[in-house]
Scaffold this active site. Structure first.
Site, PDB file in Angstrom:
ATOM      1  N   HIS B  64       0.828  -1.205   0.000  1.00  0.00           N
ATOM      2  CA  HIS B  64       0.000   0.000   0.000  1.00  0.00           C
ATOM      3  C   HIS B  64       0.860   1.252   0.000  1.00  0.00           C
ATOM      4  CE1 HIS B  64      -3.775  -2.072   0.757  1.00  0.00           C
ATOM      5  NE2 HIS B  64      -3.248  -2.725   1.777  1.00  0.00           N
ATOM      6  N   VAL B 187       6.642 -19.642  23.292  1.00  0.00           N
ATOM      7  CA  VAL B 187       6.974 -19.123  24.611  1.00  0.00           C
ATOM      8  C   VAL B 187       5.726 -19.259  25.467  1.00  0.00           C
ATOM      9  CG1 VAL B 187       7.717 -17.131  25.951  1.00  0.00           C
ATOM     10  CG2 VAL B 187       8.684 -17.545  23.678  1.00  0.00           C
TER      11      VAL B 187
END
Ligand SMILES: Cc1cc2nc3c(=O)[nH]c(=O)nc-3n(C[C@H](O)[C@H](O)[C@H](O)COP(=O)(O)OP(=O)(O)OC[C@H]3O[C@@H](n4cnc5c(N)ncnc54)[C@H](O)[C@@H]3O)c2cc1C
Ligand SMILES: Cc1cc2nc3c(=O)[nH]c(=O)nc-3n(C[C@H](O)[C@H](O)[C@H](O)COP(=O)(O)OP(=O)(O)OC[C@H]3O[C@@H](n4cnc5c(N)ncnc54)[C@H](O)[C@@H]3O)c2cc1C
Lengths: 403, 472
Positions: B64, B187
């Site tokens: 964009h 994690v």
């Protein structure tokens, strides 16, 4: 590298090999067949079971044996068959661009025969919603996987659902079971009362509405079947979408050949001529799957018109379009020229003893009740006399059916 | 070069990273790459078995210009800068980009009336090249548009890009420049501390002085692990249809809808792979794993697409998929530094993160310095040239010299996408090899074409096993 041959055949399946063999035998000159797969023979190579006719002594042939025979016959007749060679596009009206491990080529021919076959629409083209797990395939993919990897569960799973009701669904069931995969159910839209797949449960009038699972498929949601209209889930780790054929028309379209709307194969006349002078099309490319012998017969039949072209006969232009109407899905050939040809017709659904009609510009040419029924998974062949009286200067010929 | 997928995390258990970036989407990978410019010990840690396996693999792939961003926001600035940075980076590294330009097509009077205002907004965002087109001018540019198109705003510069190559390029360059990449390494807990945090994963504990949260849809959940609750991510699903390459001739620009009160509407855009894409839908959900498509979604897209480009519906569909945007209830990114925690959250990277990625990375590099990271001197990154997946650029199957040198590049395995054995082999032996066939598809396009593996899947799998996991 640029080369010239007399006839270039694209696709070494039953149709292409038969065309090449006949042409070479009839003295067409240098006839070359290109096959992108590592071996020639086409789809039968992957169909490791009987169902491909019989050999000279009447013993049933399986797909691989049929494929080997087709290749041998073409070679014996003097055709050249090159494997691992892909035709990737057109460099001119009768010139193809080719990619092979040996390099790029531009092959020019006096005639080109397209015999690129057909494939099954995958899940995405059928717009089946849901997640995108592994374990979703077509019969063609299944057969190749089993042939290559045997009964390993990673590619083919342990519990499968087969979608479709054509004979090819039967092939999928057989292939799965032979590989030790449990077939949980066959799901078919068809409302037929009695569809039997051995001991496998069949859900008729049913559609798969969603695929479930991340990573690997864990099930499919089904609507309908056995009178149930509610959605329910079948647990499985593989789903095989069968049938729903689309001709492999990439080269045909790239070459600007108009397609027949009913089949999405290139429109041809009864002698397998397309709209582009010098380019022919045969076999499953014309309309999806027919038995191998039908495809091979088309390949052989096309040879006469190819020889005409090589002998300098003019390319007939136009022809009268032929269309299917009513509960008929398609009719081939899509064009009628000066030489009459038999018509191949498929119905959309089961039609019991229908009346088949042929009309042109509203005027009836033929009307006949056929004995027995038409089914969506088998074509009927109408002898060339069905089109007697067609006006080659007139409007479209319409083939229809009434129940 | 360190890339791990299984087993205990390698290395000295007492070693401490300078920075751990959690999440190897396009954003986390860009951040890791930016940090690799410095002599730092950096790890990029990802829950999935490949980079770019979250939102970054399933978007509309548009680079964009940022002409329609909300002026003054961080997003507006980073999209504008990101556009410039990624355009240049793509040139340098071979990421396919096609600057087709966009047309915002007005289908009714209300939309037509909006166009001048959009042009003004573009101007405020620094884009002075937009132009209003009459219906007749529009027809010339897009002859296949459906009936009823009244006018359009032309936005030069809007481009299509390959999102897969982009993420892979960042991660590859990071790894080649010294970043350690640990895949299959979610994690699960964070024990914040001084002088270092401990990150608990199933494969062991990582210790790091600084921490970056680039967890995409899960940025809020990760924030919670360090005790922050600043925003909630609501997944906004976008379903998309990819049409056959034969549809490519039907459209020349990126056809954007005019944003209006009835929502954003769908776009039609070519892809760099030579297809045409229709979508996305916008559905607010609460399930962050709901990347499935629905019958209603697909039917709605076909209906809308059929009005814009009627002939599109006659073409075969190659693929259907859905992606989830990370909406946070605010019209801006949620990028925040927490100096006390030596922690940066990069959240709410909604529907422009691919474009903005390189600018976000630069911004985060600055925020880490604010959190006390002394990056040390800059050094050049490892050089990089990515294999080309774009149709507008030369592909190996047409490269006579390459084939003469390596015949495998003349051996087409995936016929629909014309992917050669040479390309598959190269991907399987690359810096970050794919963990499976889907990762291989994103690196080569193999099995991604109109037959979806009907012809090639057995052969592709065989090559995968020859050079892939089996060989490693
Ligand atoms: C699952 C299944 C089960 C079947 N079972 C039976 C059965 O039991 N009995 C029976 O009689 N028939 C059966 N058939 C049908 C039979 O296989 C087909 O009728 C026959 O193969 C059609 O021949 P063809 O030459 O038209 O196409 P194909 O056999 O499909 O051959 C086309 C060839 O063209 C090649 N090709 C395509 N594009 C290119 C290109 N650009 N460059 C180079 N090469 C190219 C392909 O690789 C392929 O080898 C079955 C078919 C299927 C799919
Ligand atoms: C339909 C749609 C269309 C879009 N169109 C465009 C467009 O045209 N142009 C554009 O510029 N942008 C577009 N976007 C936006 C763009 O795709 C996203 O902004 C971008 O991909 C976000 O990247 P990310 O790295 O933040 O997230 P992700 O790619 O989702 O990466 C986050 C990663 O973090 C990992 N992770 C999460 N939690 C943990 C944990 N605890 N431990 C380890 N790893 C973890 C995840 O596994 C994931 O891989 C679109 C988005 C959608 C959905």
């Amino acid at each position: 590298m640029n080369r010239t041959v007399d006839v270039l055949v694209v696709g070494a399946g039953p149709a292409g090999l038969a065309a090449a063999g006949r042409l070479a035998a009839l003295g067409a000159g240098r006839v070359e067949v290109l096959e992108r797969e590592p071996a020639a023979g086409g789809v039968p190579r992957h169909c490791a079971r009987p169902g491909f006719g019989a050999d000279a002594r009447g013993r049933p042939l399986d797909g691989p044996a049929y494929a080997r025979r087709s290749v041998r016959a073409a070679l014996r007749a003097g055709a050249t068959v090159r494997t691992g060679v892909s035709a990737t596009g057109w460099a001119g009206p009768l010139t193809l661009d080719v990619t092979a491990p040996t390099g790029l080529e531009r092959v020019r021919a006096r005639a080109v025969v397209l015999a690129t076959g057909a494939r099954e629409r995958p899940r995405s083209a059928r717009l089946v919603p849901g997640s995108r797990p592994a374990g979703v395939m077509t019969t063609g993919e299944l057969q190749r996987l089993v042939l290559r990897f045997g009964a390993r569960p990673e590619p083919i799973g342990r519990r499968a659902v087969v979608v479709g009701g054509d004979p090819v669904a039967r092939n999928a069931v057989r292939t799965l079971r032979a590989a030790g995969v449990e077939v949980v159910a066959v799901v078919t839209e068809r409302a037929a009362r009695r569809v039997v797949f051995g001991s496998v449960p069949v859900l008729t009038g049913a559609v798969v509405t969603e695929l479930l699972g991340r990573g690997r498929l864990t099930g499919v949601t089904v609507r309908g079947g056995d009178g149930r209209t509610n959605r329910h889930t079948l647990r499985c780790d593989t789903v095989v979408f069968t049938g729903d054929w689309i001709p492999d028309h990439e080269l045909a379209r790239a070459g600007g050949l108009p397609l027949a709307p009913g089949t999405r194969g290139p429109a041809t006349d009864g002698a397998f001529r397309t709209a582009v002078p010098g380019v022919f099309a045969v076999g499953n490319l014309l309309r999806g799957v027919e038995p191998a012998v039908v495809a091979a017969a088309e390949g052989r039949a096309a040879a006469a018109a190819v020889l005409d072209l090589l002998a300098g006969h003019p390319w007939p232009d136009g022809g009268v379009p032929v269309r299917a109407a009513g509960p008929l899905r398609w009719v081939t050939p899509g064009l009628l020229g000066p030489v009459a040809a038999p018509l191949l017709v498929r119905s959309e659904r089961r039609l019991v003893r229908p009346v088949l009609t042929v009309t042109q510009d509203g005027a009836p040419l033929r009307r006949e009740r056929v004995s027995g029924s038409l089914v969506p998974w088998r074509s009927v062949r109408l002898a060339q006399s069905w089109t007697d009286g067609v006006d080659l200067g007139g409007g479209p010929v319409v083939v229809a059916a009434e129940e | 070069m360190t890339v791990t997928r299984t087993g205990p995390l390698p290395g000295d258990p007492d070693a401490v990273y300078d920075v751990v970036v959690v999440g190897a989407g396009v954003v986390g990978s860009a951040i890791a790459r930016a940090l690799a410019r410095h002599p730092l010990r950096v790890a990029l840690v990802e829950a999935a078995n490949d980079v770019g396996d979250g939102t970054s693999k399933a978007n509309t792939a548009i680079l964009h210009t940022g002409f329609d961003a909300l002026p003054g926001t961080l997003e507006a600035r980073l999209v504008r800068e990101g556009y410039r940075l990624l355009s240049a980076y793509a040139q340098e590294t071979g990421i396919p980009v096609e600057p087709l330009g966009a047309l915002l097509v007005a289908w009714d009077e209300e939309q037509r009336a909006t166009l001048p205002r959009l042009a003004e907004k573009a101007e405020r965002n620094g884009h002075r090249t937009t132009r209003l087109l009459t219906a007749a001018e529009l027809r010339v540019r897009e002859p296949h548009l459906g009936p009823g198109a009244l006018a359009a705003l032309e936005v030069p510069g809007e481009s299509v890009v390959c999102p897969w190559t982009t993420t892979l390029a960042y991660a590859t360059q990071a790894v080649r420049s010294g970043v350690e990449l640990h895949l299959n390494c979610r994690v699960e807990k964070v024990r914040p501390g001084d002088p270092y945090h401990r990150l608990v994963t199933r494969r062991g504990v990582l210790r790091t002085r600084h921490l970056v949260n680039a967890c995409g849809l899960h940025a809020d959940a990760f924030d919670a692990l360090v005790g922050r609750e600043d925003f909630t991510v609501t997944p906004r699903r976008g379903q998309l249809l990819v049409f056959d390459k034969f549809a490519r001739d039907l459209v020349r620009h990126i056809l954007l809808p005019v944003p209006g009160p009835l929502g954003k509407g769908v776009l039609i855009a070519p892809t760099v792979y030579g297809n045409v894409m229709l979508g996305p839908t916008a559905e607010d959900l609460d399930d962050k794993t709901a990347t499935g498509t629905t019958a209603e979604g697909l039917a709605g897209l076909r209906e809308q697409g059929g009005r814009i480009l009627p002939a599109l519906l006659d073409e075969e569909v190659t693929a259907v998929y859905a992606g989830l945007r990370a909406a946070t209830g605010q019209e801006d990114y949620r990028i925040a530094a927490h100096p006390g925690l030596r922690y940066v959250t990069v959240g709410g990277i909604r529907s422009t993160g691919l474009t903005a990625s390189l600018a976000i990375a630069e911004h985060v590099r600055g925020l880490l310095a604010d959190c006390g990271l002394d990056p040390g001197p800059e050094r050049p990154l490892a050089r990089l040239r990515m294999p080309n997946l774009g149709e507008a650029f030369p592909r190996p199957y047409r490269d006579a010299r390459l084939i003469a040198r390596e015949p495998d590049f003349g051996s087409i395995v995936c016929h629909c996408e014309r992917v050669t054995r040479g390309e598959i082999r190269a991907a399987l032996t690359s810096t970050i090899p794919p963990g499976g066939l889907d990762g291989l598809r994103r690196r080569t396009r193999a099995r991604g074409g109109r037959c979806q593996g009907h012809y090639c899947s057995a052969e592709v799998r065989a090559v995968f096993e020859e050079y892939g996991e089996g060989a490693r």
